[in-house]
Design a protein around this motif. Sequence first.
Motif, mmCIF file in Angstrom:
data_model
loop_
_atom_site.group_PDB
_atom_site.id
_atom_site.type_symbol
_atom_site.label_atom_id
_atom_site.label_comp_id
_atom_site.label_asym_id
_atom_site.label_seq_id
_atom_site.Cartn_x
_atom_site.Cartn_y
_atom_site.Cartn_z
ATOM 1 N N SER A 42 17.268 37.113 9.983
ATOM 2 C CA SER A 42 17.725 35.889 9.349
ATOM 3 C C SER A 42 19.238 35.781 9.451
ATOM 4 C CB SER A 42 17.302 35.867 7.873
ATOM 5 O OG SER A 42 17.827 34.752 7.194
ATOM 6 N N GLY A 43 19.729 34.679 9.982
ATOM 7 C CA GLY A 43 21.167 34.454 10.052
ATOM 8 C C GLY A 43 21.921 35.533 10.779
ATOM 9 N N GLY A 44 21.307 36.119 11.803
ATOM 10 C CA GLY A 44 21.965 37.163 12.580
ATOM 11 C C GLY A 44 21.891 38.547 11.961
ATOM 12 N N HIS A 57 18.918 36.615 -6.976
ATOM 13 C CA HIS A 57 19.962 37.109 -6.076
ATOM 14 C C HIS A 57 19.814 36.429 -4.721
ATOM 15 C CE1 HIS A 57 22.847 40.031 -4.401
ATOM 16 N NE2 HIS A 57 22.081 40.006 -3.328
ATOM 17 N N ARG A 58 20.862 35.777 -4.276
ATOM 18 C CA ARG A 58 20.858 35.097 -2.978
ATOM 19 C C ARG A 58 21.228 36.104 -1.892
ATOM 20 N NH1 ARG A 58 19.270 29.692 -1.769
ATOM 21 N NH2 ARG A 58 20.201 29.135 0.224
ATOM 22 N N VAL A 59 20.330 36.332 -0.960
ATOM 23 C CA VAL A 59 20.595 37.258 0.136
ATOM 24 C C VAL A 59 21.374 36.560 1.251
ATOM 25 C CG1 VAL A 59 19.553 38.844 1.807
ATOM 26 C CG2 VAL A 59 18.484 38.521 -0.445
ATOM 27 N N ASP A 60 20.916 35.378 1.625
ATOM 28 C CA ASP A 60 21.629 34.536 2.584
ATOM 29 C C ASP A 60 21.126 33.112 2.413
ATOM 30 O OD1 ASP A 60 19.221 34.234 4.002
ATOM 31 O OD2 ASP A 60 19.751 35.669 5.556
ATOM 32 N N GLU A 61 21.453 32.240 3.350
ATOM 33 C CA GLU A 61 21.092 30.839 3.180
ATOM 34 C C GLU A 61 19.587 30.606 3.182
ATOM 35 O OE1 GLU A 61 21.982 28.238 6.474
ATOM 36 O OE2 GLU A 61 22.206 29.950 7.843
ATOM 37 N N HIS A 62 18.818 31.554 3.724
ATOM 38 C CA HIS A 62 17.366 31.391 3.807
ATOM 39 C C HIS A 62 16.590 32.250 2.807
ATOM 40 C CE1 HIS A 62 18.120 29.161 7.432
ATOM 41 N NE2 HIS A 62 18.555 30.212 8.100
ATOM 42 N N LEU A 63 17.194 33.300 2.284
ATOM 43 C CA LEU A 63 16.471 34.324 1.520
ATOM 44 C C LEU A 63 17.010 34.424 0.101
ATOM 45 C CD1 LEU A 63 16.499 37.206 4.186
ATOM 46 C CD2 LEU A 63 14.923 35.264 4.026
ATOM 47 N N THR A 64 16.082 34.399 -0.880
ATOM 48 C CA THR A 64 16.467 34.507 -2.286
ATOM 49 C C THR A 64 15.488 35.418 -3.012
ATOM 50 O OG1 THR A 64 17.308 32.236 -2.250
ATOM 51 C CG2 THR A 64 16.953 33.246 -4.412
ATOM 52 N N LEU A 65 16.027 36.387 -3.740
ATOM 53 C CA LEU A 65 15.215 37.261 -4.585
ATOM 54 C C LEU A 65 15.101 36.672 -5.985
ATOM 55 C CD1 LEU A 65 16.629 40.708 -3.488
ATOM 56 C CD2 LEU A 65 14.185 40.161 -3.557
ATOM 57 N N GLU A 66 13.888 36.784 -6.570
ATOM 58 C CA GLU A 66 13.664 36.310 -7.934
ATOM 59 C C GLU A 66 12.832 37.335 -8.691
ATOM 60 O OE1 GLU A 66 11.746 32.538 -7.868
ATOM 61 O OE2 GLU A 66 13.334 31.555 -6.707
ATOM 62 N N VAL A 99 10.068 38.977 -6.204
ATOM 63 C CA VAL A 99 9.563 38.331 -5.006
ATOM 64 C C VAL A 99 10.760 37.863 -4.183
ATOM 65 C CG1 VAL A 99 7.437 37.621 -6.147
ATOM 66 C CG2 VAL A 99 9.364 36.024 -6.040
ATOM 67 N N LEU A 100 10.557 37.782 -2.879
ATOM 68 C CA LEU A 100 11.590 37.296 -1.967
ATOM 69 C C LEU A 100 11.118 35.976 -1.371
ATOM 70 C CD1 LEU A 100 14.284 37.850 -0.411
ATOM 71 C CD2 LEU A 100 12.856 38.818 1.408
ATOM 72 N N ARG A 101 11.850 34.917 -1.646
ATOM 73 C CA ARG A 101 11.495 33.593 -1.117
ATOM 74 C C ARG A 101 12.265 33.327 0.173
ATOM 75 N NH1 ARG A 101 8.260 31.169 -4.527
ATOM 76 N NH2 ARG A 101 8.379 31.689 -6.752
#
Length: 300
Positions: free
Chosen positions: A71-73, A196-205, A216-218
């Motif tokens: 994701s995102g390089g 927690h925002r991992v990057d522009e595509h990935l978010t932990l909740e 969970v990781l969205r």
Amino acid sequence: MAEDNVQSFLIGDVEVLRVVEWQGAFAPASDLVPGVRPESWKQYEEQLAPDHVEPGSGLAVAAMQTWVLRSGGRTVLVDTGIGRGRERPGNPLFHQREGDLPGRLARAGVNTDDVDVVVSTHIHADHVGWNTHDAGGEWVPTFPNAQYLLPAADDFHFGPDGGYGGGVRLDDRLVYEDSIAPVHRAGLAVRWAGEHRVDEHLTLEAAPGHTPGSSVLRVASRGERAVFVGDLLHNPVQILRPECSSCFCLDPGQAARSRRRVLERAADEKELVVPAHFGGRGAVEVRREDGGFRLHRWAA
């Protein structure tokens, strides 16, 4: 699916690789999800066999696997499996296992030095085992250039300040000491809470219940969505019966509430549901039905 095969698919611009460490009959289905009565397992057998329940034996089928997201390089691992040479006296399947996840990752084109982020959906033996490896009698991080994202609630609960899970299971202390503490000592651990925002595509909740810090990781990219749910689901029967938690859940009631909330959003937003342990295709779309949920379509 053979253990050394790699399944891949895209979620928008995010590439997903599934790398299986082990797969097979795991435990009696009625023990794994005790709230589901034997006659109900029989009722659902057509939907579950052979990928999730072994026909005739009553054993649940499970996989131990790592999901790789590009994701995102950057390269992101979701859970790291069982590990090698671990003392796990409480679980014969995990005890002194001689697996080779790094070798499987390398054959999939993922080198340990190239991993940028390691996500632990929660701190259980089969989710953090390859966080580290034995280097001459010392446990050191397997992914030396990665940031290890740890749910703060689990890090406290299973760590020394929380009494290593309250001393309920011997393995909890061992897991923390060989798979989590070395990551802290190396300065690679990042504790997070809530979201927690991992990057522009990935978010932990946070999605507590299975453990205090279960998460969970969205994934969202170009209108496509997925949610990596860890052990919120152990078997597809829990989609059909979301009120039923696994025997491993520390707070079954809270786990059921988290599961329903996540499944409702997945159904409404057409998120692909990606659990940690499903056999077969490993991931499924769900839809609402009669106040509950149904299995809509398995991943390609």
